[in-house]
Write an enzyme that holds these catalytic residues in place. Sequence first.
Site, PDB file in Angstrom:
ATOM      1  N   LYS A  38       9.893  34.858  11.758  1.00  0.00           N
ATOM      2  CA  LYS A  38      11.298  34.571  11.414  1.00  0.00           C
ATOM      3  C   LYS A  38      12.149  35.818  11.638  1.00  0.00           C
ATOM      4  CE  LYS A  38      13.845  32.032   7.852  1.00  0.00           C
ATOM      5  NZ  LYS A  38      14.491  31.106   8.779  1.00  0.00           N
TER       6      LYS A  38
ATOM      7  N   HIS B 145      13.145  52.745  21.927  1.00  0.00           N
ATOM      8  CA  HIS B 145      12.453  51.463  21.837  1.00  0.00           C
ATOM      9  C   HIS B 145      11.170  51.483  20.989  1.00  0.00           C
ATOM     10  CE1 HIS B 145      15.359  50.423  24.886  1.00  0.00           C
ATOM     11  NE2 HIS B 145      14.913  49.177  24.940  1.00  0.00           N
TER      12      HIS B 145
ATOM     13  N   TYR C 267      13.907  37.838   8.302  1.00  0.00           N
ATOM     14  CA  TYR C 267      14.713  37.376   7.170  1.00  0.00           C
ATOM     15  C   TYR C 267      14.065  36.184   6.512  1.00  0.00           C
ATOM     16  CZ  TYR C 267      16.534  33.426   9.910  1.00  0.00           C
ATOM     17  OH  TYR C 267      16.650  32.264  10.633  1.00  0.00           O
TER      18      TYR C 267
ATOM     19  N   ARG D  76      18.093  55.904  18.216  1.00  0.00           N
ATOM     20  CA  ARG D  76      17.785  54.741  19.051  1.00  0.00           C
ATOM     21  C   ARG D  76      16.735  55.069  20.111  1.00  0.00           C
ATOM     22  NH1 ARG D  76      18.824  52.046  23.677  1.00  0.00           N
ATOM     23  NH2 ARG D  76      18.936  49.768  23.487  1.00  0.00           N
TER      24      ARG D  76
ATOM     25  N   LEU E 219       9.061  27.538  14.217  1.00  0.00           N
ATOM     26  CA  LEU E 219       8.966  28.174  12.899  1.00  0.00           C
ATOM     27  C   LEU E 219       8.178  27.261  11.954  1.00  0.00           C
ATOM     28  CD1 LEU E 219      10.050  30.715  11.346  1.00  0.00           C
ATOM     29  CD2 LEU E 219      11.631  29.117  10.274  1.00  0.00           C
TER      30      LEU E 219
ATOM     31  N   GLU F  80      12.029  21.891  17.822  1.00  0.00           N
ATOM     32  CA  GLU F  80      12.607  21.897  16.472  1.00  0.00           C
ATOM     33  C   GLU F  80      14.113  22.014  16.624  1.00  0.00           C
ATOM     34  OE1 GLU F  80      11.619  25.508  14.239  1.00  0.00           O
ATOM     35  OE2 GLU F  80      11.369  26.606  16.111  1.00  0.00           O
TER      36      GLU F  80
ATOM     37  N   ARG G 113       5.791  33.467   3.799  1.00  0.00           N
ATOM     38  CA  ARG G 113       6.178  33.563   5.208  1.00  0.00           C
ATOM     39  C   ARG G 113       6.812  34.916   5.514  1.00  0.00           C
ATOM     40  NH1 ARG G 113      10.004  29.010   7.452  1.00  0.00           N
ATOM     41  NH2 ARG G 113      11.488  30.191   6.211  1.00  0.00           N
TER      42      ARG G 113
HETATM   43  N1  PMP Z   1      13.289  26.204  12.391  1.00  0.00           N
HETATM   44  C1  PMP Z   1      14.124  27.235  12.555  1.00  0.00           C
HETATM   45  C2  PMP Z   1      14.339  27.773  13.929  1.00  0.00           C
HETATM   46  C3  PMP Z   1      14.812  27.773  11.453  1.00  0.00           C
HETATM   47  O1  PMP Z   1      15.649  28.811  11.614  1.00  0.00           O
HETATM   48  C4  PMP Z   1      14.622  27.194  10.166  1.00  0.00           C
HETATM   49  C5  PMP Z   1      15.368  27.710   8.965  1.00  0.00           C
HETATM   50  N2  PMP Z   1      15.224  29.023   8.732  1.00  0.00           N
HETATM   51  C6  PMP Z   1      13.724  26.130  10.046  1.00  0.00           C
HETATM   52  C7  PMP Z   1      13.075  25.654  11.176  1.00  0.00           C
HETATM   53  C8  PMP Z   1      13.446  25.501   8.708  1.00  0.00           C
HETATM   54  O2  PMP Z   1      12.635  26.335   7.934  1.00  0.00           O
HETATM   55  P1  PMP Z   1      12.698  26.336   6.334  1.00  0.00           P
HETATM   56  O3  PMP Z   1      12.374  24.929   5.918  1.00  0.00           O
HETATM   57  O4  PMP Z   1      11.639  27.286   5.951  1.00  0.00           O
HETATM   58  O5  PMP Z   1      14.069  26.747   5.958  1.00  0.00           O
END
Ligand code: PMP
Length: 287
Positions: A149, A102, A33, A100, A207, A182, A52
Amino acid sequence: MARIAYVNGRYTPLSEAQVHVEDRGFQFADGVYEYWSVLGGKLADAEGHLDRLERSLSELRIQEPMSRAALLGVLRETVRRNRVREGSIYLQVTRGAARRDHPFPPPGVRPTVVAIARPADFSSMEAKARHGVAVLTQPDIRWGRCDIKTVGLLPNILAKQAAREAGANEAWLVDADGFVTEGSSTNAWIVDAEGRLRTRDLGANILRGITRKTLMALAAELQMTVLETPFTVAEAMSAKEAFFTAASAFITPVVKIDSVIIGDGHPGPISLRLRSLYFQRARKDAL
Ligand code: PMP
């Protein structure tokens, strides 16, 4: 006004929008996403999030559902049909619907594409940022590819829920060595005693935040030093300032970590200045 979702080529009232019960996003979290803030009816950091998205799809070998230009067209049209001026747009692409099993489905199964736009009250967010927010530390129990993501967000959700139940706004995830990786849906930052910005390096399992990237460019223009070096929870607690970044939160000052007050308990001047500059930049560059 009825909200409209984009689902696989059609714009449909949100209340009627559907995907298949055997969608691999639903059954396996086999999808990715992106999320853009909408400022003045336009997408903030548009290209960065599209870059991304393409990388996430490629890492998982999910076919690109359409050209980048077409996708941007869909996102803008979804924003337009929902008359969103200030808000967000969420895009999800999964490996599609198939019996379904895998392994990847046979060739010919088309990715599922959904886009949902939503208005937001940025003034209440702004008020929250003016006060600063609390974060709760939580162990980072996620898989090893947090650079992709994916919609597989269960550990993030559990951490965020723990934070909310503790009266905090966000969870900061901590690795086995005691370093902050993070936030559950944000990148984590501190301002150290020398006024340098510090955030986790991209070699770590995090991320690659787009807001993080834009902020880095902004900091470079301001000739601020940014160190991509890990910091511990103790370092964060004794930092001058702390904040987090995300498309959904912009730059949000942190004034409390667990039970420890950061600085004087108010958002620091560097965090607030960067927040305001980020907004100006994002608004100007929005597509
Ligand atoms: N880390 C994680 C785990 C996230 O889900 C997000 C937001 N999607 C971010 C960092 C921040 O990323 P962005 O600045 O691209 O929204």
